[in-house]
Motif scaffolding. Structure first.
Motif, PDB file in Angstrom:
ATOM      1  N   ILE A  38       0.835  22.939  20.488  1.00  0.00           N
ATOM      2  CA  ILE A  38       0.414  22.370  21.768  1.00  0.00           C
ATOM      3  C   ILE A  38      -0.227  23.485  22.578  1.00  0.00           C
ATOM      4  N   HIS A  39      -1.263  23.140  23.308  1.00  0.00           N
ATOM      5  CA  HIS A  39      -2.032  24.159  24.039  1.00  0.00           C
ATOM      6  C   HIS A  39      -1.848  24.074  25.546  1.00  0.00           C
ATOM      7  N   ASN A  40      -1.424  22.944  26.026  1.00  0.00           N
ATOM      8  CA  ASN A  40      -1.176  22.860  27.468  1.00  0.00           C
ATOM      9  C   ASN A  40      -0.081  21.852  27.771  1.00  0.00           C
ATOM     10  N   LEU A  41       0.558  22.089  28.895  1.00  0.00           N
ATOM     11  CA  LEU A  41       1.654  21.257  29.390  1.00  0.00           C
ATOM     12  C   LEU A  41       1.287  20.735  30.767  1.00  0.00           C
ATOM     13  N   ILE A  42       1.977  19.715  31.184  1.00  0.00           N
ATOM     14  CA  ILE A  42       1.837  19.204  32.544  1.00  0.00           C
ATOM     15  C   ILE A  42       3.218  19.146  33.168  1.00  0.00           C
ATOM     16  N   ILE A  43       3.349  19.777  34.303  1.00  0.00           N
ATOM     17  CA  ILE A  43       4.612  19.716  35.034  1.00  0.00           C
ATOM     18  C   ILE A  43       4.441  18.766  36.206  1.00  0.00           C
ATOM     19  N   LYS A  44       5.457  17.980  36.474  1.00  0.00           N
ATOM     20  CA  LYS A  44       5.419  16.988  37.544  1.00  0.00           C
ATOM     21  C   LYS A  44       6.693  17.107  38.364  1.00  0.00           C
ATOM     22  N   ILE A  45       6.530  17.363  39.656  1.00  0.00           N
ATOM     23  CA  ILE A  45       7.676  17.466  40.571  1.00  0.00           C
ATOM     24  C   ILE A  45       7.577  16.318  41.568  1.00  0.00           C
ATOM     25  N   CYS A  86       1.128  26.948  44.304  1.00  0.00           N
ATOM     26  CA  CYS A  86       2.093  26.597  45.334  1.00  0.00           C
ATOM     27  C   CYS A  86       1.713  25.277  45.993  1.00  0.00           C
ATOM     28  N   ARG A  87       2.720  24.513  46.371  1.00  0.00           N
ATOM     29  CA  ARG A  87       2.525  23.290  47.148  1.00  0.00           C
ATOM     30  C   ARG A  87       3.451  23.389  48.358  1.00  0.00           C
ATOM     31  N   PRO A  88       2.895  23.607  49.559  1.00  0.00           N
ATOM     32  CA  PRO A  88       3.750  23.833  50.728  1.00  0.00           C
ATOM     33  C   PRO A  88       4.556  22.622  51.166  1.00  0.00           C
ATOM     34  N   SER A  89       4.120  21.421  50.780  1.00  0.00           N
ATOM     35  CA  SER A  89       4.867  20.236  51.195  1.00  0.00           C
ATOM     36  C   SER A  89       4.656  19.102  50.197  1.00  0.00           C
ATOM     37  N   ILE A  90       5.760  18.617  49.629  1.00  0.00           N
ATOM     38  CA  ILE A  90       5.759  17.410  48.803  1.00  0.00           C
ATOM     39  C   ILE A  90       6.525  16.363  49.606  1.00  0.00           C
ATOM     40  N   SER A  91       5.807  15.384  50.118  1.00  0.00           N
ATOM     41  CA  SER A  91       6.388  14.400  51.033  1.00  0.00           C
ATOM     42  C   SER A  91       7.221  13.364  50.292  1.00  0.00           C
ATOM     43  N   CYS A  92       7.910  12.543  51.052  1.00  0.00           N
ATOM     44  CA  CYS A  92       8.736  11.478  50.491  1.00  0.00           C
ATOM     45  C   CYS A  92       7.898  10.585  49.577  1.00  0.00           C
ATOM     46  N   GLY A  93       8.394  10.350  48.376  1.00  0.00           N
ATOM     47  CA  GLY A  93       7.706   9.484  47.440  1.00  0.00           C
ATOM     48  C   GLY A  93       6.493  10.095  46.782  1.00  0.00           C
ATOM     49  N   GLU A  94       6.220  11.369  47.036  1.00  0.00           N
ATOM     50  CA  GLU A  94       5.025  12.015  46.514  1.00  0.00           C
ATOM     51  C   GLU A  94       5.354  12.871  45.297  1.00  0.00           C
ATOM     52  N   SER A  95       4.366  13.031  44.417  1.00  0.00           N
ATOM     53  CA  SER A  95       4.510  13.888  43.244  1.00  0.00           C
ATOM     54  C   SER A  95       3.428  14.964  43.258  1.00  0.00           C
ATOM     55  N   TRP A  96       3.768  16.090  42.670  1.00  0.00           N
ATOM     56  CA  TRP A  96       2.808  17.183  42.476  1.00  0.00           C
ATOM     57  C   TRP A  96       2.700  17.435  40.987  1.00  0.00           C
ATOM     58  N   LYS A  97       1.496  17.333  40.473  1.00  0.00           N
ATOM     59  CA  LYS A  97       1.257  17.568  39.061  1.00  0.00           C
ATOM     60  C   LYS A  97       0.443  18.841  38.876  1.00  0.00           C
ATOM     61  N   LEU A  98       0.766  19.567  37.827  1.00  0.00           N
ATOM     62  CA  LEU A  98       0.110  20.841  37.596  1.00  0.00           C
ATOM     63  C   LEU A  98      -0.058  21.065  36.100  1.00  0.00           C
ATOM     64  N   ASN A  99      -1.236  21.488  35.698  1.00  0.00           N
ATOM     65  CA  ASN A  99      -1.524  21.769  34.301  1.00  0.00           C
ATOM     66  C   ASN A  99      -1.196  23.229  33.982  1.00  0.00           C
ATOM     67  N   VAL A 125      17.719  15.713  49.817  1.00  0.00           N
ATOM     68  CA  VAL A 125      16.498  15.176  49.215  1.00  0.00           C
ATOM     69  C   VAL A 125      16.670  15.230  47.700  1.00  0.00           C
ATOM     70  N   LYS A 126      16.554  14.076  47.062  1.00  0.00           N
ATOM     71  CA  LYS A 126      16.617  14.028  45.605  1.00  0.00           C
ATOM     72  C   LYS A 126      15.233  14.305  45.028  1.00  0.00           C
ATOM     73  N   TYR A 127      15.205  14.966  43.891  1.00  0.00           N
ATOM     74  CA  TYR A 127      13.929  15.241  43.246  1.00  0.00           C
ATOM     75  C   TYR A 127      14.084  15.169  41.733  1.00  0.00           C
ATOM     76  N   LYS A 128      12.955  15.070  41.065  1.00  0.00           N
ATOM     77  CA  LYS A 128      12.912  15.114  39.610  1.00  0.00           C
ATOM     78  C   LYS A 128      11.778  16.038  39.190  1.00  0.00           C
ATOM     79  N   VAL A 129      12.064  16.923  38.256  1.00  0.00           N
ATOM     80  CA  VAL A 129      11.022  17.780  37.699  1.00  0.00           C
ATOM     81  C   VAL A 129      10.926  17.464  36.203  1.00  0.00           C
TER      82      VAL A 129
END
Length: 493
Positions: A38-45, A86-99, A125-129
Motif C-alpha cells: 500500500i502506498h497511501n493511507l487516509i486518516i479520518k478524525i 493541523c486542524r485548529p477546530s473540528i466542530s460538532c458532527g464534522e470530520s477531518w480527512k487527511l492523506n 466530546v466523543k470522537y473517533k479516529v
C-alpha cells in the motif's frame, strides 16, 4: 486500476476540558511481505457530538483540534519534507480527512494528537479516529492489512503524570516547577512548555513539573478563591502537613496570563498559612510571568471590556478592572502589592523575577500592565495599535496561520522575537511626576519595584500574540517557540 478503501485501524474515545489523546501509529509492511504493498493511507478524525451543539459556545465549545505529524519530524526537530498537518477546530458532527503517503521504505510512522477545545465546562466530546488503506479493488484478503499496524496510546494522565514525591530517591533535593494557566484556560496551555522543560532536563530526575487541573472551568470564581484552591492542592502534593520535612527543596513558579496573578496570590498564601516558614524550608528560585495583567486590565479592547463589565467573566473579570474605591477597601491587586502584604514579602524571597510582555498583537493584556508600567524602550520600538488593527488581530486569533515551511522556518530561525531584555533595579524607576495623585496602576507598579529587581523581556510576535507567546498549540503557535527557548536558556533549574 480501480481502488478501494479498507479500514485497518480505529479508536473511540472522549475528551473533557484540559484533556489530550496522543497516538503513535506505525505501518510496517515488512511484517507481511505476501500482501500487495500500500502506498497511501487516509486518516479520518470525527467529532461525534451532534451538530445541534455547535451553537452552545458557553457550555463548551464542543470542538476538537488535531494534528498529524511525521514522528521523525518530532525526533529530529528540523524542517523535513513532511510538514505538520493541523486542524485548529473540528466542530460538532464534522470530520477531518487527511492523506498520508507511505515512504519508499514501506514504513510509515506518525504521531496524532487530538485535543479538547472545551473552555467553560467539564462536559465531554466523543470522537473517533479511523485509518484506511487504499488498495487495488481486486484484493480479497483485506483483513490481513490490520496486522501491519502497531500503535501506542497516551492519555492526559500519561503526559502530565506527577510522580509520587515520597517515593523518589532524590526527594531531599527536588526542584518543583509550577505551571499555572490563565482565565478560561487549562493545563493544555502549558503542554509545550511542560514537555520542553522535561526534554531539556531529561537526564535530571530532580526536576518535577507541576501543572494542576484544579481550576479547570472555575477561573471566573475570582483570583483569591482559585489561588487558594491551587495552593492547598500544592501543599498536599509536597507533603507539607504529612511529613516532618516537605518532599521538595526548591520551587519555581511560571504563570501565563491570569496565571501570573494566581501565582502572586499563591505565593502570598503559602507565606501566610505557614507563618512564613514555607520559603524558609523551600528555596524560591524563579518567579516568571507570561503576558500577565499585573496591573489589572483597564485598557482592553471594547469587545473584551464590555463582556467583563456585564459579568460574563465572573468575579475575576470585575477584579481586573481597577477602579478608585469610595470605601476603605483597596482593590485586590493593589492590596497584594503592598510591601507589607504576604504576596509582596514572598516575592522578595525569589532569587529571580522575570516577566515576558508582548509589545504588539496582544488584545487581552497590553504592554503597560504586563511589563509593570516602567520600561526603558525607545518610542519607535512601541507599535501603536488602532481599532482596525485590534479587530484584525482578533480575527487572526480565530483564523490561525497556515502551517507552511516558510512559517516554520521564520519561527525557528528567523528574526528573534526578543527585542528587549533588561534587569530593572529599584533605582532605575523614575520618581513620580504627581506624588499625591498617582493612578492605581502606577501605585501597584511602584509597590512591586520598591525593593526588588525584575528582568523584563519584551517580545514582538507575528499574528495573535497572547496565546502564541506560551505556544498554546505546538505547530499553530510555533512563532512563540523561541520565547520558550529564551526562558529555558536564561533560567537554570
Amino acid at each position: 486500476m480501480s481502488q478501494k478503501l479498507i479500514k485497518i485501524w480505529y479508536s473511540f474515545s472522549e475528551l473533557s476540558i484540559g484533556e489530550i489523546s496522543r497516538y503513535r501509529i506505525k505501518v510496517d509492511q515488512s511484517i507481511n511481505n505476501s500482501l500487495p504493498p500500500i502506498h497511501n493511507l487516509i486518516i479520518k478524525i470525527t467529532n461525534k457530538t451532534p451538530i445541534i451543539y455547535r451553537g452552545a459556545i458557553l457550555s463548551g465549545p464542543y470542538n476538537l483540534s488535531a494534528s498529524v505529524i511525521s514522528t521523525d519530524y518530532i525526533k529530529q526537530k528540523q524542517i523535513l519534507d513532511s510538514i505538520p498537518n493541523c486542524r485548529p477546530s473540528i466542530s460538532c458532527g464534522e470530520s477531518w480527512k487527511l492523506n498520508l503517503i507511505i515512504p519508499s521504505n514501506c514504513i510509515g510512522d506518525w504521531t496524532i494528537e487530538i485535543i479538547s477545545e472545551i473552555l467553560f465546562s467539564t462536559t465531554k466530546v466523543k470522537y473517533k479516529v479511523s485509518l484506511f488503506a487504499v488498495i487495488p479493488q481486486n484484493i480479497d484478503k483485506i483483513d490481513k492489512y490490520s496486522s501491519l499496524i502497531t500503535h501506542e496510546f497516551y492519555k492526559t494522565i500519561d503526559i502530565f503524570r506527577l510522580p509520587d514525591l515520597s517515593t523518589l530517591d532524590s526527594k531531599s533535593d527536588i526542584h518543583l516547577v509550577v505551571l499555572t494557566h490563565g482565565l478560561n484556560g487549562s493545563i493544555l496551555d502549558e503542554l509545550y512548555l511542560n514537555e520542553a522543560i522535561q526534554e531539556r532536563y531529561s537526564n535530571n530526575n530532580k526536576i518535577v513539573v507541576y501543572a494542576s487541573d484544579v481550576n479547570h472551568s472555575l477561573t471566573e470564581e475570582g483570583i483569591e478563591k482559585c489561588s487558594k484552591r491551587l495552593a492547598e492542592h500544592l501543599l498536599k502534593y509536597i507533603g507539607w502537613n504529612t511529613s516532618h520535612k516537605p518532599f521538595i527543596s526548591k520551587i519555581s513558579m511560571v504563570g501565563h496570563s491570569l496565571g501570573g496573578l494566581f501565582n502572586l496570590f499563591v505565593a502570598g498564601y503559602l507565606q501566610s498559612v505557614t507563618n512564613g516558614t514555607f520559603f524558609e524550608k523551600i528555596e524560591p528560585i524563579h518567579f516568571i510571568t507570561f503576558a500577565s495583567p499585573l496591573l489589572g486590565s483597564t485598557r482592553l479592547a471594547w469587545y473584551i471590556k464590555i463582556p467583563m463589565k456585564l459579568g460574563l467573566l465572573g468575579k475575576t473579570g470585575k477584579e481586573l478592572i481597577l477602579k478608585k474605591c469610595k470605601t476603605d477597601q483597596e482593590p485586590l491587586l493593589l492590596s497584594i502589592s503592598h510591601p507589607t502584604s504576604p504576596s509582596h514579602i514572598a516575592l522578595t524571597k525569589f532569587r529571580n523575577r522575570t516577566l515576558y510582555a508582548n509589545i504588539v498583537n496582544d488584545n487581552l493584556v497590553f504592554l503597560k500592565t504586563s511589563s509593570l508600567y516602567f520600561v526603558d524602550l525607545e518610542e519607535e520600538d512601541i507599535i501603536k495599535i488602532g481599532i482596525i488593527d485590534n479587530i484584525k488581530f482578533f480575527l487572526a486569533s480565530l483564523n490561525p496561520p497556515k502551517i507552511t515551511e516558510d512559517y516554520l522556518i521564520r519561527s525557528f530561525s528567523g528574526i528573534s522575537p526578543i527585542i528587549h531584555d533588561k534587569v530593572y533595579e529599584p533605582e532605575d524607576i523614575p520618581p513620580p511626576q504627581l506624588q499625591n495623585n498617582l493612578s492605581i496602576e502606577e501605585k501597584i507598579a511602584r509597590n512591586w519595584h520598591e525593593d526588588m529587581t525584575w528582568k523584563k523581556v519584551l517580545v514582538r510576535i507575528e499574528g495573535e500574540a497572547h496565546m502564541t507567546m506560551i505556544v498554546r498549540r505546538k505547530w499553530l503557535n510555533a512563532a512563540g517557540i523561541r520565547v520558550i527557548e529564551h526562558l529555558l536558556d536564561n533560567h537554570e533549574l
